[in-house]
Design a protein around this motif. Sequence first.
Motif, PDB file in Angstrom:
ATOM      1  N   HIS A  62       5.086  18.495 -22.988  1.00 37.32           N
ATOM      2  CA  HIS A  62       6.545  18.503 -23.150  1.00 37.32           C
ATOM      3  C   HIS A  62       7.153  17.123 -23.403  1.00 37.32           C
ATOM      4  N   ASP A  63       6.530  16.069 -22.921  1.00 35.86           N
ATOM      5  CA  ASP A  63       7.080  14.721 -23.148  1.00 35.86           C
ATOM      6  C   ASP A  63       6.295  13.942 -24.198  1.00 35.86           C
ATOM      7  N   ILE A  75      12.945   8.322 -19.037  1.00 35.68           N
ATOM      8  CA  ILE A  75      13.164   9.756 -18.805  1.00 35.68           C
ATOM      9  C   ILE A  75      12.694  10.179 -17.419  1.00 35.68           C
ATOM     10  N   HIS A  86      13.468  11.943 -27.309  1.00 35.70           N
ATOM     11  CA  HIS A  86      12.055  12.309 -27.121  1.00 35.70           C
ATOM     12  C   HIS A  86      11.800  13.794 -27.374  1.00 35.70           C
TER      13      HIS A  86
HETATM   14 FE   LIG Z   1      11.367  15.311 -21.076  1.00 31.08          FE
END
Ligand SMILES: [Fe+2]
Length: 118
Positions: A62-63, A75, A86
Amino acid sequence: MKRQLSVNLNNLLLSLSEVIDLANPLTAQHQHRTAFIALAVAQRANLEPEMIENIFTAALLHDIGAVTVEEKLSIHSFAESNYDRHTIKGELLLEQIPWLKKISKTVRNHHRNYIYYY
Ligand SMILES: [Fe+2]
């Protein structure tokens, strides 16, 4: 003679996720932890196996759009005022990979209220 390489995609994803988070000790295993929590919630919710797999995969990456150490720390410390940077980069990256394209919208929206995108 051309050789073929056989790779277990689940192991590849787990390794990729771990490498992404190795940039800083404060982010180590963030995506792994998120993915296993998401997996437990999805299983508890009795979702379809394909949905569970997609949620787990999206959480593992997800990141992925947070590329620099500064972005990752920003973040993770909740100091970031614009999460779109992002999430958009993550979406654009995953859209380029045919077998991961299906999770790109979830990655794009992972800082928003829940919507299932598969
Ligand atoms: Fe994130």
